[in-house]
Design an enzyme around this catalytic site. Structure first.
Site, short mmCIF file in Angstrom:
data_model
loop_
_atom_site.label_atom_id
_atom_site.label_comp_id
_atom_site.label_asym_id
_atom_site.label_seq_id
_atom_site.Cartn_x
_atom_site.Cartn_y
_atom_site.Cartn_z
N ASP A 1 0.91 -1.12 0.01
CA ASP A 1 -0.01 0.15 -0.17
C ASP A 1 0.95 1.10 0.07
O ASP A 1 1.78 1.50 0.82
CB ASP A 1 -0.83 -0.14 1.18
CG ASP A 1 -2.05 0.84 1.21
OD1 ASP A 1 -2.16 1.82 -0.03
OD2 ASP A 1 -2.80 1.06 2.10
N ASP B 1 -2.62 2.39 -6.19
CA ASP B 1 -1.57 2.44 -5.18
C ASP B 1 -1.61 1.36 -4.23
O ASP B 1 -0.96 1.21 -3.30
CB ASP B 1 -2.12 4.04 -4.19
CG ASP B 1 -3.32 3.95 -3.75
OD1 ASP B 1 -4.05 3.01 -4.06
OD2 ASP B 1 -3.70 4.59 -2.78
N GLU B 2 -2.24 0.28 -4.47
CA GLU B 2 -2.43 -0.89 -3.65
C GLU B 2 -2.42 -2.15 -4.44
O GLU B 2 -3.13 -2.18 -5.29
CB GLU B 2 -3.17 -0.74 -2.38
CG GLU B 2 -4.75 -0.69 -2.62
CD GLU B 2 -5.54 -1.01 -1.50
OE1 GLU B 2 -5.28 -1.41 -0.70
OE2 GLU B 2 -6.39 -0.27 -1.27
#
Length: 378
Positions: free
Chosen positions: A26, A120-121
């Site tokens: 993350d 983003d993860e």
């Protein structure tokens, strides 16, 4: 019961036959961090990505801003009141997509089994040791180091033997942290957490649990399956397993997205038309940001509302063409709401989705052959 065996099936070295090695990566305050990386004047200052107008919404906040209570999805006027020195910057999705693509390249060096959740993860199944690192923890450290060196950004990671635990672990030591939950430790780790940390338990759910005497994972683990089903319906099955650190979901590398959307559960029920219109504007801004981020193109816009008696209604409109932009998306969403006003009852939730999406013609059809080297979790 059989489910309990999953948490205890480790030998003295922490290994367990059949257990997977999962990493959840993350990125730390991703949008805001990209802005601070690209503009040195913003470094060390409270930054919010989003519009600063009266109807603007915070899409992302730097850690300097979060210390003042600024959060994503917060109205910009509220954020500015909490942090008078907050600096607003307009989003630059191409910059975020470029950074995300570079990060994805790093993931692919270590495993073909990557399940992206957003820019983003992502989850990574590193059960097979492609780089002969020797452990899942070492792989997570190598990935975080490569991200820092090659993108100038920081990432937090969680390492465990299933997706639920890996995601919990990645939140544990943010920012720029690493947490490992080893075989045999999952149940104890989960039961030490406040119930609000459980994915899927929102503010209203946490309030209901508190009324029932459930404040922690340990409290939840003390309830049997029949009791949980009686009080939470089918969600009780998830809660029963989650309280024991159990998650059997595999990594899905080729997830087919059927819709893009978002919803908001209110701390207080809403009924007044102007209040509902203002809420809709905020949801439009948030959902359109997600649509742009995912590069989705769709024809159907759906408004969802849940009344305070828990009945849910949906109203949809399908266009003969793909939605042309945010203005058209917003216009249709507003029309859907106006057609329902005045509401017969207050609502506790509102949401919007874009569906009937264009198929991704570039989806990969090939599956990489799995290697044979097995990773230790440590």
């Amino acid at each position: 019961m059989a489910e309990d065996d999953i948490d205890d099936s480790s030998d003295a070295d922490g290994e367990a036959d059949g257990l997977r090695k999962i990493i959840h990566v993350d990125m730390d305050a991703f949008f805001a961090s990209v802005e601070q990386r690209d503009n040195p004047d913003l470094r060390g200052k409270p930054v919010a990505v989003g519009g600063s107008s009266g109807r603007g919404v915070v899409a992302a906040a730097s850690y300097e801003a979060r210390r003042f209570g600024v959060k994503s999805a917060m109205p910009s006027v509220t954020a500015k009141r909490l942090c008078p020195d907050l600096i607003f910057v307009k989003h630059r999705f191409e910059a975020y997509r470029e950074a995300s693509a570079r990060i994805r390249e790093i993931f692919n060096r270590y495993t073909p089994h990557v399940e992206p959740l957003s820019l983003d993860e992502a989850y990574l199944d590193v059960t097979d040791d492609l780089q002969a690192v020797g452990s899942a923890t070492g792989t997570a450290q190598a990935i975080r180091k490569a991200i820092r060196e090659e993108t100038g950004l920081t990432a937090s990671a969680g390492v465990s033997y299933n997706k639920f635990l890996a995601k919990l672990a990645s939140d544990q030591n943010k920012p720029d942290g690493l947490c490992v939950i080893r075989p045999g430790e999952g149940a104890a780790f989960v039961q030490s957490l406040p119930i609000r940390r459980f994915h899927g338990v929102g503010p209203k759910g946490a309030e209901k649990m508190a009324r029932l005497g459930i404040d922690t994972g340990a409290d939840l683990a003390g309830k049997d399956l029949a009791w949980l089903r009686q009080n939470f319906g089918s969600f009780g099955d998830y809660l029963y397993r989650a309280a024991r650190g159990i998650d059997l979901r595999p990594i899905r590398t080729n997830r087919s997205r059927k819709s893009v959307g978002g919803e908001r559960t209110f701390s207080q029920d809403q009924h007044e038309p102007d209040e509902l219109r203002e809420t809709l504007e905020r949801i439009i801004a948030i959902v359109w940001e997600r649509i742009e981020r995912s590069k989705a193109r769709g024809r159907t816009i759906t408004l969802k509302m849940k009344y305070n008696d828990f009945r849910t209604i949906t109203r949809a409109q399908s266009l003969p063409h793909y939605v042309s932009g945010q203005d058209e998306f917003a216009s249709v969403a507003r029309d859907l709401l106006e057609a329902q006003l005045p509401l017969p009852l207050p609502i506790r939730l509102m949401g919007l989705t874009l569906s009937n999406l264009e198929r991704d013609e570039e989806a990969q059809a090939q599956r990489s052959e799995r290697k044979t080297g097995q990773l230790a979790l440590f």
